[in-house]
Motif scaffolding. Structure first.
Motif, PDB file in Angstrom:
ATOM      1  N   ARG A   1     -38.809 -45.967 -64.144  1.00 35.41           N
ATOM      2  CA  ARG A   1     -39.637 -46.587 -65.146  1.00 35.41           C
ATOM      3  C   ARG A   1     -40.802 -45.890 -65.451  1.00 35.41           C
ATOM      4  O   ARG A   1     -41.086 -45.505 -66.773  1.00 35.41           O
ATOM      5  N   LEU A   2     -41.262 -45.432 -64.669  1.00 30.24           N
ATOM      6  CA  LEU A   2     -42.741 -44.785 -64.876  1.00 30.24           C
ATOM      7  C   LEU A   2     -42.655 -43.291 -65.607  1.00 30.24           C
ATOM      8  O   LEU A   2     -43.367 -43.023 -66.381  1.00 30.24           O
ATOM      9  N   THR A   3     -41.585 -42.737 -65.260  1.00 29.96           N
ATOM     10  CA  THR A   3     -41.155 -41.354 -65.921  1.00 29.96           C
ATOM     11  C   THR A   3     -41.028 -41.307 -67.155  1.00 29.96           C
ATOM     12  O   THR A   3     -41.285 -40.764 -68.015  1.00 29.96           O
ATOM     13  N   ILE A   4     -40.218 -42.451 -67.454  1.00 29.42           N
ATOM     14  CA  ILE A   4     -39.630 -42.649 -68.884  1.00 29.42           C
ATOM     15  C   ILE A   4     -40.624 -43.262 -69.744  1.00 29.42           C
ATOM     16  O   ILE A   4     -40.746 -42.736 -71.036  1.00 29.42           O
ATOM     17  N   SER A   5     -41.501 -44.168 -69.051  1.00 27.07           N
ATOM     18  CA  SER A   5     -42.507 -44.362 -69.957  1.00 27.07           C
ATOM     19  C   SER A   5     -43.617 -43.566 -70.267  1.00 27.07           C
ATOM     20  O   SER A   5     -44.183 -43.351 -71.424  1.00 27.07           O
ATOM     21  N   ILE A   6     -43.811 -42.398 -69.378  1.00 29.94           N
ATOM     22  CA  ILE A   6     -44.731 -41.492 -69.671  1.00 29.94           C
ATOM     23  C   ILE A   6     -44.276 -40.642 -70.638  1.00 29.94           C
ATOM     24  O   ILE A   6     -44.938 -40.069 -71.643  1.00 29.94           O
TER      25      ILE A   6
END
Length: 65
Positions: free
Chosen positions: A40-45
């Motif tokens: 989730r964090l990677t895709i959001s970034i």
């Protein structure tokens, strides 16, 4: 000639379904990845960086400060 106008009348519905289908298939994979907590964090970034780059490019192309 009637067949021609019938096809012309069907074109907006076809175009709409192609556009909706494109977005559904594109965003479906992103939503599936967002279900996993570690990705989730990677895709959001990646999404934020992509929007930032597009914004900077458009500002420079249009001469907006």
């Amino acid at each position: 000639m009637t067949k021609f106008w019938n096809n012309i009348n069907k074109f907006p519905r076809f175009l709409f379904s192609v556009i909706v289908g494109f977005f559904l298939t594109t965003f479906y994979t992103i939503f599936e990845l967002l279900k996993e907590k570690n990705k989730r964090l990677t895709i959001s970034i990646i999404i934020v960086v992509f929007i930032g780059i597009i914004t900077m490019i458009l500002r420079q192309m249009l001469g907006i400060k």
